[in-house]
Scaffold this motif. Structure first.
Motif, PDB file in Angstrom:
ATOM      1  N   VAL A 278       0.836  -1.204   0.000  1.00 32.14           N
ATOM      2  CA  VAL A 278       0.000   0.000   0.000  1.00 32.14           C
ATOM      3  C   VAL A 278       0.871   1.255   0.000  1.00 32.14           C
ATOM      4  O   VAL A 278       0.631   2.202  -0.766  1.00 32.14           O
ATOM      5  N   GLU A 279       1.887   1.266   0.841  1.00 35.59           N
ATOM      6  CA  GLU A 279       2.782   2.428   0.910  1.00 35.59           C
ATOM      7  C   GLU A 279       3.499   2.653  -0.418  1.00 35.59           C
ATOM      8  O   GLU A 279       3.619   3.791  -0.896  1.00 35.59           O
ATOM      9  N   THR A 280       3.962   1.570  -1.036  1.00 35.89           N
ATOM     10  CA  THR A 280       4.729   1.699  -2.274  1.00 35.89           C
ATOM     11  C   THR A 280       3.835   2.118  -3.434  1.00 35.89           C
ATOM     12  O   THR A 280       4.240   2.947  -4.266  1.00 35.89           O
ATOM     13  N   CYS A 281       2.605   1.582  -3.505  1.00 39.80           N
ATOM     14  CA  CYS A 281       1.683   1.997  -4.573  1.00 39.80           C
ATOM     15  C   CYS A 281       1.363   3.487  -4.467  1.00 39.80           C
ATOM     16  O   CYS A 281       1.213   4.177  -5.489  1.00 39.80           O
ATOM     17  N   SER A 282       1.284   3.981  -3.242  1.00 37.22           N
ATOM     18  CA  SER A 282       1.014   5.402  -3.046  1.00 37.22           C
ATOM     19  C   SER A 282       2.191   6.254  -3.516  1.00 37.22           C
ATOM     20  O   SER A 282       1.998   7.307  -4.120  1.00 37.22           O
ATOM     21  N   ALA A 283       3.408   5.774  -3.255  1.00 41.27           N
ATOM     22  CA  ALA A 283       4.610   6.542  -3.603  1.00 41.27           C
ATOM     23  C   ALA A 283       5.013   6.350  -5.060  1.00 41.27           C
ATOM     24  O   ALA A 283       5.586   7.252  -5.673  1.00 41.27           O
ATOM     25  N   VAL A 284       4.720   5.170  -5.611  1.00 43.40           N
ATOM     26  CA  VAL A 284       5.139   4.836  -6.984  1.00 43.40           C
ATOM     27  C   VAL A 284       3.900   4.334  -7.739  1.00 43.40           C
ATOM     28  O   VAL A 284       3.630   3.129  -7.767  1.00 43.40           O
ATOM     29  N   PRO A 285       3.130   5.222  -8.358  1.00 40.77           N
ATOM     30  CA  PRO A 285       1.869   4.829  -9.004  1.00 40.77           C
ATOM     31  C   PRO A 285       2.037   3.770 -10.092  1.00 40.77           C
ATOM     32  O   PRO A 285       1.080   3.053 -10.404  1.00 40.77           O
ATOM     33  N   GLN A 286       3.244   3.642 -10.671  1.00 41.14           N
ATOM     34  CA  GLN A 286       3.453   2.641 -11.724  1.00 41.14           C
ATOM     35  C   GLN A 286       3.244   1.222 -11.219  1.00 41.14           C
ATOM     36  O   GLN A 286       3.035   0.293 -12.010  1.00 41.14           O
ATOM     37  N   LEU A 287       3.302   1.021  -9.897  1.00 40.97           N
ATOM     38  CA  LEU A 287       3.097  -0.316  -9.335  1.00 40.97           C
ATOM     39  C   LEU A 287       1.623  -0.665  -9.225  1.00 40.97           C
ATOM     40  O   LEU A 287       1.269  -1.857  -9.203  1.00 40.97           O
ATOM     41  N   ALA A 288       0.763   0.327  -9.161  1.00 43.65           N
ATOM     42  CA  ALA A 288      -0.659   0.107  -8.869  1.00 43.65           C
ATOM     43  C   ALA A 288      -1.340  -0.899  -9.798  1.00 43.65           C
ATOM     44  O   ALA A 288      -2.173  -1.693  -9.330  1.00 43.65           O
ATOM     45  N   PRO A 289      -1.057  -0.929 -11.110  1.00 42.97           N
ATOM     46  CA  PRO A 289      -1.751  -1.903 -11.973  1.00 42.97           C
ATOM     47  C   PRO A 289      -1.532  -3.357 -11.576  1.00 42.97           C
ATOM     48  O   PRO A 289      -2.329  -4.221 -11.963  1.00 42.97           O
ATOM     49  N   TYR A 290      -0.486  -3.629 -10.827  1.00 42.97           N
ATOM     50  CA  TYR A 290      -0.181  -5.008 -10.437  1.00 42.97           C
ATOM     51  C   TYR A 290      -0.584  -5.312  -9.000  1.00 42.97           C
ATOM     52  O   TYR A 290      -0.340  -6.421  -8.506  1.00 42.97           O
ATOM     53  N   ALA A 291      -1.201  -4.346  -8.326  1.00 44.85           N
ATOM     54  CA  ALA A 291      -1.499  -4.501  -6.899  1.00 44.85           C
ATOM     55  C   ALA A 291      -2.427  -5.675  -6.631  1.00 44.85           C
ATOM     56  O   ALA A 291      -2.309  -6.352  -5.608  1.00 44.85           O
ATOM     57  N   GLY A 292      -3.367  -5.929  -7.557  1.00 45.67           N
ATOM     58  CA  GLY A 292      -4.315  -7.017  -7.339  1.00 45.67           C
ATOM     59  C   GLY A 292      -3.639  -8.370  -7.244  1.00 45.67           C
ATOM     60  O   GLY A 292      -3.895  -9.145  -6.302  1.00 45.67           O
ATOM     61  N   ARG A 293      -2.724  -8.670  -8.191  1.00 47.25           N
ATOM     62  CA  ARG A 293      -2.038  -9.966  -8.164  1.00 47.25           C
ATOM     63  C   ARG A 293      -1.078 -10.061  -6.982  1.00 47.25           C
ATOM     64  O   ARG A 293      -0.910 -11.133  -6.382  1.00 47.25           O
ATOM     65  N   LEU A 294      -0.449  -8.957  -6.627  1.00 48.27           N
ATOM     66  CA  LEU A 294       0.434  -8.960  -5.462  1.00 48.27           C
ATOM     67  C   LEU A 294      -0.370  -9.204  -4.191  1.00 48.27           C
ATOM     68  O   LEU A 294       0.036  -9.986  -3.311  1.00 48.27           O
ATOM     69  N   THR A 295      -1.518  -8.541  -4.092  1.00 49.69           N
ATOM     70  CA  THR A 295      -2.387  -8.744  -2.932  1.00 49.69           C
ATOM     71  C   THR A 295      -2.825 -10.194  -2.830  1.00 49.69           C
ATOM     72  O   THR A 295      -2.862 -10.780  -1.733  1.00 49.69           O
ATOM     73  N   ASP A 296      -3.160 -10.804  -3.954  1.00 46.71           N
ATOM     74  CA  ASP A 296      -3.565 -12.217  -3.948  1.00 46.71           C
ATOM     75  C   ASP A 296      -2.448 -13.103  -3.384  1.00 46.71           C
ATOM     76  O   ASP A 296      -2.716 -14.040  -2.612  1.00 46.71           O
ATOM     77  N   ALA A 297      -1.211 -12.809  -3.773  1.00 45.17           N
ATOM     78  CA  ALA A 297      -0.083 -13.610  -3.295  1.00 45.17           C
ATOM     79  C   ALA A 297       0.091 -13.464  -1.783  1.00 45.17           C
ATOM     80  O   ALA A 297       0.331 -14.452  -1.075  1.00 45.17           O
ATOM     81  N   PHE A 298      -0.071 -12.254  -1.277  1.00 41.05           N
ATOM     82  CA  PHE A 298       0.086 -12.030   0.159  1.00 41.05           C
ATOM     83  C   PHE A 298      -1.103 -12.620   0.933  1.00 41.05           C
ATOM     84  O   PHE A 298      -0.938 -13.138   2.039  1.00 41.05           O
TER      85      PHE A 298
END
Length: 461
Positions: A278-298
């Motif tokens: 969450v912190e990194t997506c806020s600071a680096v918006p380029q990561l946001a498109p992949y947040a769903g798959r990363l969240t699934d892994a966690f």
């Protein structure tokens, strides 16, 4: 030694040293905790431990100081300044006339004021030293072609994990770590604390990052060939490295034991991964498109209903921490991530966390030339394809070697490994965005490739 003006000299000198951790903050005050004269006369050697107060707290550093009435030209680059009595002060690690005393004191198991020198085997005391230019957070002295002595510049109370694990591995008879010869320590906050350790110098060794980089360059130079067709194919070495890693993990388990992390603690680890995302997506918006798959892994890690076996691990494992020698792969630098608190670096972890670190390193080795613009010529999409092909081939080879040598099978524990690797990649995104923006595409490219791949193809070996 008269210490007048020493703090003024160090205020100017410290921020220019690569190992000084407080370059981004003003120095409020410097105080001398210990000043131990190890060599008398002209030149003299003073082992000094200082406390540096800055916004956010106080750090301790060790600064071996040489003092001469006249500074020869060969030492001018190491100058710190002149004291009130016109004595020249300089960084003594660059003066082999003085640093031999560390060999002598370790060989003799000497106690010198607050310093304790110890050895576990015979030491040749007649060797001159050369300060390695390669270190950043520490300083290493190479004595002849026999020893390398690492000085921990920024000090933390307690036994450094590098010394602790090296001692344990030596007692376990591990064949994949350099021989340990000696160390010296001092009291900090009432705790015996490691100042330096001396190990075998691997004179025939070649850095793993360098070897991998050569392989990648060979691949880029042969655009029409696959990774397994290029003369510099690295996969067999990656497989052997995986086997060596498994053997060292086995030796660490034998030396320090194993434990279990219950599901509630596993969930807490997964919560930390979520928070970092969450912190990194806020600071680096380029990561946001992949947040769903990363969240699934966690989430998958958080839902694990069985405990995880944990043990002492390397803690900062990548291709720069291994060397290929005539006798095989050797693992180095068990200090853990220096920025983390000592308690966290000493905490047991799942061994696949080290595996995840090495997998990330393969991705970096494959892509760093593209990020640096060093892959001259060729279609960018083709080069990216080749980079991913090289990374996949070496990732699979490393995991295969690790499993066949008795390590926790990555293929049978893909869910755990995937969470560790994605968490490391998220950390890398934040680090690169803050420190090396031109390299941000490396972790982002890896995350894009891994997060869109079917889980059944995650390792594929």
């Amino acid at each position: 030694m008269r210490l007048e003006r020493l703090d003024d000299l160090l205020v100017d000198w410290l921020p220019r040293q690569r190992w000084f951790a407080g370059k981004d903050r003003a120095i409020d005050a410097i105080s001398v905790l210990y000043d131990t004269e190890l060599v008398e006369g002209d030149p003299s050697l003073h082992h000094v431990i200082i406390a540096v107060r800055q916004a956010g707290g106080t750090d301790r550093y060790q600064v071996p100081l040489g003092v001469r009435s006249e500074l020869p030209g060969r030492l001018e680059y190491a100058a710190i300044g002149q004291l009130d009595d016109d004595a020249h002060l300089y960084d003594a690690v660059h003066d082999p006339e003085l640093t031999r005393v560390w060999l002598e004191n370790m060989a003799g198991n000497v106690d010198a004021g607050p310093l304790t020198f110890r050895s576990i085997t015979g030491i040749d005391t007649e060797l001159d030293s050369l300060a390695s230019p390669a270190e950043q957070s520490n300083t290493s002295l190479i004595y002849g072609d026999a020893y390398i002595c690492k000085l921990f510049r920024r000090l933390t109370p307690g036994i450094n994990p590098d010394l602790e694990l090296s001692l344990g591995l030596a007692r376990a008879g591990s064949k994949h770590v350099p021989e340990l010869y000696g160390w010296f320590s001092s009291d900090l906050d009432g705790t015996l604390s490691t100042l330096a350790m001396m190990s075998e110098f691997l004179r025939s060794g070649t850095d793993g990052w360098q070897l991998a980089g050569t392989s990648v360059r060979d691949l880029y130079a042969e655009a029409d060939l696959r990774a397994d067709e290029v003369g510099g194919d690295f996969a067999s070495e990656s497989e052997r490295l995986g086997a060596a890693t498994a053997e060292v993990h086995r030796d660490l388990a034998a030396a320090f034991g194993t434990g279990e992390m219950p599901p509630a603690e596993v969930r807490a680890v997964a919560d930390q991964m979520h928070a970092r995302l969450v912190e990194t997506c806020s600071a680096v918006p380029q990561l946001a498109p992949y947040a769903g798959r990363l969240t699934d892994a966690f989430d998958a890690l958080a839902e694990l209903e069985r405990p995880l076996t944990v043990q002492r691990v390397h803690g900062d494992y990548h291709l720069g921490q291994v060397m290929r020698t005539d006798s095989g792969w050797m693992l180095l630098d068990f200090e853990g991530e220096p920025a983390k608190p000592l308690e966290e670096r000493r905490a047991p972890a799942h061994p696949l966390r080290d595996v995840a670190g090495m997998l990330r390193s393969f991705d970096y080795a494959a892509r760093h030339l593209l990020a640096n613009g060093q892959a001259i010529g060729g279609d960018p999409d083709q080069l990216e394809f080749r980079a991913q092909e090289w990374a996949d081939r070496n990732r699979a080879a490393f995991c295969r070697g690790y499993a066949e040598a008795g390590g926790t099978d990555p293929a049978a524990n893909e869910m755990v490994l995937r969470a560790f690797e994605f968490d490391k990649a998220v950390y890398e995104v934040m680090y690169e965005a803050r420190n090396r923006p031109s390299w941000l595409q490396i972790p982002l490219g890896s995350i894009a490739a891994l997060s869109t791949r079917p889980e059944s193809d995650y390792l594929a070996y």
